[in-house]
Design a protein around this motif. Structure first.
Motif, mmCIF file in Angstrom:
data_model
loop_
_atom_site.group_PDB
_atom_site.id
_atom_site.type_symbol
_atom_site.label_atom_id
_atom_site.label_comp_id
_atom_site.label_asym_id
_atom_site.label_seq_id
_atom_site.Cartn_x
_atom_site.Cartn_y
_atom_site.Cartn_z
ATOM 1 N N GLN A 39 80.934 59.990 -92.436
ATOM 2 C CA GLN A 39 82.054 60.542 -91.530
ATOM 3 C C GLN A 39 81.275 61.756 -91.097
ATOM 4 O OE1 GLN A 39 84.259 61.364 -89.322
ATOM 5 N NE2 GLN A 39 85.939 60.632 -90.675
ATOM 6 N N ILE A 40 81.226 61.875 -89.685
ATOM 7 C CA ILE A 40 80.634 62.918 -88.969
ATOM 8 C C ILE A 40 81.385 64.260 -89.454
ATOM 9 C CG2 ILE A 40 80.073 63.914 -86.571
ATOM 10 C CD1 ILE A 40 79.715 60.889 -85.522
ATOM 11 N N ARG A 41 82.671 64.225 -89.371
ATOM 12 C CA ARG A 41 83.424 65.213 -89.818
ATOM 13 C C ARG A 41 83.057 65.967 -91.024
ATOM 14 N NH1 ARG A 41 87.742 66.835 -86.905
ATOM 15 N NH2 ARG A 41 88.073 64.706 -85.908
ATOM 16 N N ASP A 42 82.513 65.311 -92.027
ATOM 17 C CA ASP A 42 82.078 65.788 -93.203
ATOM 18 C C ASP A 42 80.980 66.696 -93.187
ATOM 19 O OD1 ASP A 42 84.025 64.339 -94.500
ATOM 20 O OD2 ASP A 42 82.548 62.682 -95.196
ATOM 21 N N PHE A 43 80.433 66.758 -91.994
ATOM 22 C CA PHE A 43 79.350 67.793 -92.091
ATOM 23 C C PHE A 43 79.708 68.934 -90.867
ATOM 24 C CE2 PHE A 43 77.698 63.744 -92.854
ATOM 25 C CZ PHE A 43 76.789 63.891 -93.591
#
Ligand code: SAH
Length: 231
Positions: A39-43
């Motif tokens: 999940q890109i948002r986790d970064f």
């Protein structure tokens, strides 16, 4: 080692999607290939978990932030030599040749764009290979990534039941495939071409070859000129 796909996306719940069905699904269950999603948002590091921002220079839409995406890519590619792909309508159009090359490798890290796309500096800085699945615009890279994976997975060793059925396929010999027929012998007044039920295998091969050439000339003459290596 089995082919490993890592997907970077804002919609990991879209996966494995249709890849969980049929041949690719069975192959996934057997471990002939693997799929994991980041999940890109986790970064993100800010309180609002922001993944996008307005385009420099103005205009409509939003752009995926380079810092967040770069972190996700670095996480996925740590100690890893797999090619890094970005699904993108500006990319090189996907071909069966590229599919074969990718299938012969260890796997791929695949970035799915959203919004207007991703910041150019992350494409350059992380050497992303932009891959297009055709001259039309999707709302996100996820379906494009699934299509790419479907094309790869079906030719992995052991995945396709009848291995031979891959070899005469459209594009494999630089031609579109000949027409197919099956029983009944007569359907709505139309017969199966006689040569196909003649039992004469040399004649059948010749007919198929001729039909394939005719079809390619009519529908995709570009294939005949683009591929000088064709036998
Ligand atoms: N503004 C962009 C289109 C963005 S579409 C342009 O005009 O080029 C949003 C995302 O969908 C893209 O970042 C890409 O990841 C994906 N996408 C859209 N069309 C695609 C295609 N034909 N092939 C591969 N990916 C595509």
């Amino acid at each position: 080692m089995a082919f490993r796909a890592t997907i970077l996306t804002l919609y990991p719940e879209m996966f494995p999607g249709f890849l969980a069905q049929s041949l690719s699904g069975k192959a996934l269950a057997r471990g002939d290939w693997s799929l994991d999603c980041l999940q890109i948002r986790d970064f993100t590091t800010d309180r609002h978990r922001t993944v996008d921002d307005t385009p420099a220079g103005g205009g409509a839409g939003m752009v995926l932030k380079p810092d967040v995406l770069a972190k996700a890519i670095d996480h996925a590619s740590e100690g890893d030599n797999r090619p890094r792909l970005l699904m993108s309508p500006r990319g090189k159009p996907l071909t069966q040749k590229r599919v074969r090359e990718l299938a012969a490798g260890e796997g791929a890290i695949i970035v799915c764009g959203r919004f207007e796309g991703v910041d150019q500096r992350v494409i350059d800085g992380r050497q992303l290979e932009e891959v297009s699945i055709g001259d039309y615009i999707l709302s996100g890279g996820e379906p494009a990534a699934m299509i790419l994976l479907d094309a790869i997975v079906r030719i992995l060793p052991g995945v396709m039941g009848n291995a031979l059925s891959g070899e005469h396929e459209s594009f494999e010999g630089g031609l579109l495939e000949h027409p197919h027929y099956t029983r009944p012998q007569v359907f709505e007044g139309q017969e199966i071409p006689g040569v196909l039920t003649s039992g004469n295998h040399a004649a059948i091969d010749r007919w198929r070859r001729e039909e394939a050439e005719k079809l390619t000339r009519e529908r995709r003459p570009d294939l005949l000129t683009d591929q000088p290596f064709r036998k």
